[in-house]
Scaffold this motif. Structure first.
Motif, PDB file in Angstrom:
ATOM      1  N   GLU A 194       0.836  -1.189   0.000  1.00 24.73           N
ATOM      2  CA  GLU A 194       0.000   0.000   0.000  1.00 24.73           C
ATOM      3  C   GLU A 194       0.874   1.245   0.000  1.00 24.73           C
ATOM      4  OE1 GLU A 194      -3.372   2.151   2.852  1.00 24.73           O
ATOM      5  OE2 GLU A 194      -2.825   0.040   3.134  1.00 24.73           O
ATOM      6  N   GLN A 195       0.469   2.244  -0.748  1.00 19.57           N
ATOM      7  CA  GLN A 195       1.157   3.531  -0.775  1.00 19.57           C
ATOM      8  C   GLN A 195       0.381   4.487   0.132  1.00 19.57           C
ATOM      9  OE1 GLN A 195       3.969   3.943  -2.461  1.00 19.57           O
ATOM     10  NE2 GLN A 195       4.312   6.105  -2.028  1.00 19.57           N
ATOM     11  N   PHE A 196       0.975   4.873   1.256  1.00 18.87           N
ATOM     12  CA  PHE A 196       0.268   5.671   2.243  1.00 18.87           C
ATOM     13  C   PHE A 196       0.303   7.147   1.864  1.00 18.87           C
ATOM     14  CE2 PHE A 196       1.179   1.851   4.620  1.00 18.87           C
ATOM     15  CZ  PHE A 196       0.023   1.654   5.372  1.00 18.87           C
ATOM     16  N   SER A 197      -0.863   7.747   1.868  1.00 22.32           N
ATOM     17  CA  SER A 197      -0.959   9.187   1.673  1.00 22.32           C
ATOM     18  C   SER A 197      -0.648   9.882   2.990  1.00 22.32           C
ATOM     19  CB  SER A 197      -2.362   9.561   1.209  1.00 22.32           C
ATOM     20  OG  SER A 197      -3.310   9.253   2.237  1.00 22.32           O
ATOM     21  N   PRO A 198      -0.325  11.166   2.969  1.00 21.58           N
ATOM     22  CA  PRO A 198      -0.051  11.882   4.221  1.00 21.58           C
ATOM     23  C   PRO A 198      -1.194  11.772   5.231  1.00 21.58           C
ATOM     24  CG  PRO A 198       0.720  13.176   2.372  1.00 21.58           C
ATOM     25  CD  PRO A 198      -0.019  12.001   1.791  1.00 21.58           C
ATOM     26  N   SER A 199      -2.433  11.838   4.755  1.00 20.39           N
ATOM     27  CA  SER A 199      -3.563  11.789   5.697  1.00 20.39           C
ATOM     28  C   SER A 199      -3.694  10.408   6.332  1.00 20.39           C
ATOM     29  CB  SER A 199      -4.864  12.151   4.970  1.00 20.39           C
ATOM     30  OG  SER A 199      -5.098  11.249   3.895  1.00 20.39           O
ATOM     31  N   SER A 200      -3.555   9.344   5.530  1.00 22.25           N
ATOM     32  CA  SER A 200      -3.657   7.998   6.098  1.00 22.25           C
ATOM     33  C   SER A 200      -2.467   7.707   7.013  1.00 22.25           C
ATOM     34  CB  SER A 200      -3.729   6.948   4.984  1.00 22.25           C
ATOM     35  OG  SER A 200      -2.586   6.998   4.154  1.00 22.25           O
ATOM     36  N   LEU A 201      -1.336   8.291   6.699  1.00 26.15           N
ATOM     37  CA  LEU A 201      -0.151   8.097   7.531  1.00 26.15           C
ATOM     38  C   LEU A 201      -0.320   8.790   8.887  1.00 26.15           C
ATOM     39  CD1 LEU A 201       2.616   6.784   7.526  1.00 26.15           C
ATOM     40  CD2 LEU A 201       3.550   8.872   6.518  1.00 26.15           C
ATOM     41  N   LYS A 202      -0.901  10.000   8.863  1.00 23.30           N
ATOM     42  CA  LYS A 202      -1.157  10.698  10.127  1.00 23.30           C
ATOM     43  C   LYS A 202      -2.079   9.884  11.019  1.00 23.30           C
ATOM     44  CE  LYS A 202      -0.639  15.399   8.299  1.00 23.30           C
ATOM     45  NZ  LYS A 202      -1.325  16.680   8.022  1.00 23.30           N
ATOM     46  N   HIS A 203      -3.091   9.296  10.398  1.00 18.42           N
ATOM     47  CA  HIS A 203      -4.044   8.487  11.171  1.00 18.42           C
ATOM     48  C   HIS A 203      -3.360   7.255  11.754  1.00 18.42           C
ATOM     49  CE1 HIS A 203      -7.773   6.523  12.330  1.00 18.42           C
ATOM     50  NE2 HIS A 203      -7.372   5.448  11.651  1.00 18.42           N
ATOM     51  N   CYS A 204      -2.551   6.595  10.954  1.00 12.48           N
ATOM     52  CA  CYS A 204      -1.888   5.366  11.407  1.00 12.48           C
ATOM     53  C   CYS A 204      -0.945   5.632  12.573  1.00 12.48           C
ATOM     54  CB  CYS A 204      -1.104   4.736  10.251  1.00 12.48           C
ATOM     55  SG  CYS A 204       0.121   3.510  10.759  1.00 12.48           S
ATOM     56  N   LEU A 205      -0.184   6.714  12.520  1.00 16.26           N
ATOM     57  CA  LEU A 205       0.863   6.969  13.517  1.00 16.26           C
ATOM     58  C   LEU A 205       0.399   7.822  14.684  1.00 16.26           C
ATOM     59  CD1 LEU A 205       3.958   7.538  11.181  1.00 16.26           C
ATOM     60  CD2 LEU A 205       3.150   5.420  12.224  1.00 16.26           C
TER      61      LEU A 205
END
Length: 956
Positions: free
Chosen positions: A720-731
């Motif tokens: 999966e290629q994480f977008s900035p928004s999905s990355l913020k949510h994950c971390l």
């Protein structure tokens, strides 16, 4: 009466001509058949000798063609004569080789106990190595008397117990692991001491005394080793020694360094060696070594096994990345010099009537201590009675090879214009000749080269021959090895040193320190004492030659193509009172190798005042070298016209012999790339096998591709290629703890930039640093740098200490997936680091956190001073090493991210840095007034950072 004219009809004339022609053809056939039959046979032989280069018949003549070109009459005659000489040489070689290999190919070992049957555990283990253990009175040994054996039905004989080995009168086709003269010498401490002194003196010219005779008035201490015969006494006083009445004129003292460097087991390093020839030398060392405390010189049980690879890794970690190569060269240098002087002692014995077994071999144990990584000394040498089965197996493979190599030897000797000496041709036609003994040496050497043994050649080797070339003109130090070194080196180069074990060359800096006579000055002139020239440069050398554009007296610019990844630079001062140093004012003056990453590279030249005590910098000059990328630019990209090509490995640095190299046509257009991956499942692991895919106009050349669009594609799944928004949510709510070198820091920088949009705070931290202003203060990063190779060894923190500092700096921590530990580096990572992490987490109650290990990476493939060098041939071992580390980590609860394959296949795409290991680069933007921000460049770094995020955010 009219005269009558005789006329012939056209038909009669035709038959007459045909008759004459037939007789002529028959006559010529007889002459050609009987007169040239010998030459026809020779022509066929010539064809065989020259490997099918055709000799064609044309119009009754023989037209010799080589590589499609017809030779003139003189050239053809020379070639025919040469073919005869080569056939004679090949015949001689085959006759010698047949004598060498005539014995039945059977390897045996002598059992010293005649009362016990050979069928025991020892025999069974030897049987696995195809070595038959026989009793001393076995009929396979043909006894002359109770002490002496002559020949027998075997080719190689091992005597693991010196007392069980009879005196041998061997045939030339047989080998025995006993060279009596070596055994006698190593039992004589005064001779060993003399050899040690000569080797010390030759190493650096200093008249040091490594040893001396013992007397009872001498005070033994912790820095001395007492040797009597073949026995070492370390933990003993002079009084105790003399009271026991074991003192004798043969007792000698070895002076040990006060503070020897320590290996994993202790300061003593025991190296297993095999001498397969004495005059000239052929010497090998085994990569399995032993280390232990000084007491291990008396007590074998205190020694522990360590591989050469792990040992060099340890030295790199403790003493610096560039140190292990210099240490390994010092070990080889000291050992080889010692063997050369040992050979001279044996040659003295030959002059006294002793004739050595030419094809016998001798396993030895060499004990060595090092006062520093630049200085080691041999303190003890003994017959190797403690061989492991690994060493026995390697020795057997080395000496028991029965392959035929005479044809290879003939091609090499012919190219060297060398013949085999006899009473007739010794001085004929100006042709050099070698003795039959040296022919045996060459044939055995070639077989050892091609054997499957993992023995490392010390001599002959490229490094060893270069070292001994310095001794060739020193009359007082001549030996057969030195005398023949030029010939041996030339033959080795023709055989190609790459056929040997590549471990030996892994730690030699090829090209470093060489005299580059083809460097050219961009400015020329001589150094002067003119005060006006103080601080100025006289010229700049570059190799390969580049055109330097002078922007100012302190700045030069130039550019190079994609394939130029290394440049050698040297600058000369215009003033006699100054020197020019590259990169650091404390470096030695002279030329240095500089790696060139993609984009801009800066090289600093410091002109220093040599008359001042602090070597003050009086001028600074910057050279900017821009290295262009390969392939198409974005303006040339037309997605509709692009094919999809794959890349598994670069042909110039192959690391997998079972995979294709270079671009592979995947028989698909680039527009189908997304459709090909749409149906694939998400990769669960970070070490799935894959390849690079890249859009190209044609897969025939890398220059037809747009590498900025290249993607890493696993074969059976997709990440999966994480977008900035999905990355913020994950971390969100997580704390990420990074421990590693600059490559691991590149991953953390990339993730921070993806979350925050930019790096507003950046430094090349080499300690522990906490970052809290991430994701609106909802995510925390802590980075701890390891290893600190630039510090002195006694000031360098251990890995375990750095882990505890990292944990302490990140507290409080949760024992769940909200705490993530990421460890990784270029080449230093090993299984013991995984063990230390597990131990630290258990002690701190953090066994339940998410743990990720980033694999190895491409780097250190260019020879650069003070930087570790790994030649291209060794990268196949790094691939296996990464696999072993990742598999071990996964069995201990880690997530694994394999990075070696994707980086080494594009190893030339590194960015600025001497290690050639950085696939990221931080670029500074803005101004003092507006404020600065930083961006992280590097497509490859982005790829494996995203794979790492897949492991952290699984299910999140």
């Amino acid at each position: 009466m009219a005269a009558t004219r005789c006329t012939a009809s056209p038909r009669d004339l035709f038959f007459f001509i045909m008759c004459v022609a037939s007789i002529s053809v028959l006559f010529n056939f007889q002459i050609s058949y009987y007169g040239s039959r010998t030459f026809v046979d020779q022509r066929q032989s010539l064809d065989e000798v020259f490997g099918g280069q055709n000799v064609q018949e044309h119009s009754g003549m023989y037209d010799v063609k080589i590589l499609g070109r017809s030779l003139n009459q003189h050239e053809a005659e020379t070639l025919r004569k040469g073919s005869t000489e080569r056939l004679e040489l090949l015949t001689k070689l085959k006759q010698i080789e047949n004598r060498l290999l005539k014995a039945k190919q059977r390897v045996i070992a002598v059992d010293g106990d005649e009362t016990q049957p050979a069928e025991n555990m020892h025999a069974n283990r030897l049987k696995q190595l195809d070595i038959d253990l026989v009793k001393k009175n076995d009929e396979v040994l043909l006894w002359i008397n109770k002490d002496t054996v002559i020949q027998g039905n075997w080719s190689v004989l091992f005597c693991f117990n010196e007392n069980s080995c009879p005196k041998m009168q061997t045939d030339i086709s047989q080998k025995v692991d006993r060279i009596p003269e070596i055994v006698n010498i190593i039992k004589t401490p005064e001779v060993l001491c003399s050899i040690s002194k000569m080797a010390e003196r030759n190493s650096d010219g200093k008249l040091t005394e490594p040893c001396g005779p013992f007397n009872c008035d001498y005070q033994l201490n912790e820095s001395t080793l007492l040797v009597t015969g073949n026995t070492a006494h370390y933990n003993i006083t002079s009084q105790e020694f003399c009271t026991r009445q074991i003192s004798s004129p043969r007792a000698f003292v070895w002076y040990l360094p006060d503070k020897p460097i320590t290996f994993p087991g202790g300061p003593v390093l025991r190296i297993h060696t095999v001498i397969t020839s004495v005059s000239p030398l052929r010497v090998y060392v085994h990569p399995e070594m032993l280390s232990g405390p000084l007491l291990s010189l008396e007590y074998y049980s205190l020694l522990r096994k360590i591989s050469l690879e792990d040992l060099l890794q340890y030295i790199s970690e403790v003493y610096g990345l560039g140190v292990s190569s210099h240490w390994w060269m010092e070990v080889q240098r000291r050992f080889l010099l010692y063997m050369v002087y040992l050979e001279k002692e044996i040659q003295k014995s030959e002059t006294n009537g002793y004739k050595m077994c030419n094809r016998c071999f001798q396993p030895l144990e060499i004990d060595m201590v090092c006062s520093s990584v630049q200085r080691c000394q041999i303190i003890q040498i003994r017959t190797d009675q403690s061989l492991s089965f690994t060493v026995i197996s390697s020795t057997k493979k080395l000496v028991a090879s029965s392959m035929f190599v005479s044809e290879e030897a003939e091609r090499v000797l012919a190219r060297q214009h060398v013949d085999i000496c006899n009473s007739i041709n010794a001085d004929e036609h100006g042709v050099d000749c070698i003795s039959e003994n040296y022919v045996v040496y060459v044939l055995d050497w070639r077989r050892e080269m091609k054997s499957t043994s993992d023995m490392i050649p010390v001599y002959p080797s490229e490094f060893g021959c270069k070292l001994l070339s310095k001794m060739e003109n020193t009359s007082s130090e001549q030996s057969d090895t030195v005398n023949f070194n030029t010939v041996t080196r030339s033959i080795g180069e023709d055989f190609q040193w790459s056929d040997q074990s590549s471990v030996e060359s892994q730690y030699v800096l090829d090209g470093v320190g060489e005299d580059y006579t083809d460097m050219r000055l961009t400015k020329q002139g001589r150094s002067t004492e003119d005060p006006d020239d103080f601080g100025k440069i006289n010229g700049i050398f570059t190799y390969p030659e580049t055109v330097l554009e002078e922007i100012s007296p302190h700045s030069y610019n130039t550019s190079v193509g994609y394939d130029t990844i290394l440049v050698r630079v040297m600058a000369v001062s215009k003033s006699c009172k100054c020197q020019v140093k590259l990169e650091n004012k404390y470096n030695d003056p002279g030329a240095r190798n500089i790696t060139l990453g993609l984009g801009n590279n800066k090289i600093m030249l410091y002109v220093v005042d040599t008359t001042s005590q602090d070597m003050g910098i009086v001028n600074t000059i910057t050279i900017s070298i821009y290295r262009h990328n390969r392939g198409l630019n974005w303006q040339e990209f037309d997605e509709q016209r692009m094919k999809m090509c794959g890349l598994k490995q670069d042909c110039s640095l192959k690391f997998n012999n079972n995979a294709d190299c270079g671009l592979i046509d995947l028989k698909s257009s680039w527009t189908n790339e997304n459709r090909r991956t749409r149906g694939k499942t998400r990769c669960q692991s970070g070490d799935n096998e894959g390849q690079w895919v890249v859009p190209c106009r044609s897969c025939s050349s890398e220059n037809y591709c747009l590498w900025g669009k290249a993607k890493w594609r696993p074969y059976d799944c997709q990440y999966e290629q994480f977008s900035p928004s999905s990355l913020k949510h994950c971390l969100q709510g997580k704390k990420l703890l990074f421990i590693g070198d600059s490559t691991n820091r590149g991953v953390s920088n990339y993730i921070i930039e993806q979350i925050n949009g930019s790096l507003y705070d950046w430094d090349k931290t080499h300690s522990t640093r906490v970052y809290t202003n991430i994701n609106n203060n909802k995510t925390q990063f802590t980075f701890a740098y390891y290893p600190h190779f630039w510090l002195p060894a006694d000031h360098r923190p251990r890995f375990s200490k750095v882990i505890y500092q990292l944990i302490k700096s990140s507290l409080p921590l949760q024992n769940n997936s909200n705490t993530v530990l990421v460890v990784g580096g270029v080449h230093w990572l090993a299984k013991q680091h995984i063990d230390l992490i597990i131990e630290a987490l258990q002690r701190k109650g953090l066994s339940g956190i998410t743990k990720v290990v980033k694999g190895l990476g491409a780097g250190f493939h260019q020879p650069v001073e003070s930087v570790r060098f790994v030649p291209k041939s060794e990268h196949v071992h790094l691939l296996q090493r990464e696999s072993d580390i990742l598999n071990y980590a996964k069995t201990n609860g880690f997530h694994a991210v394999a990075t070696f394959n994707m980086t080494i296949s594009r190893y030339k795409d590194f960015l600025e840095g001497n290690c050639a290991c950085h696939f990221h680069k931080v670029t500074k933007h803005g101004s003092q007034n507006e404020g600065f921000r930083y961006t992280v460049e590097g497509d490859i770094n982005a790829v494996y950072s995203q794979i790492l995020l897949n492991q952290i955010c699984q299910g999140g």
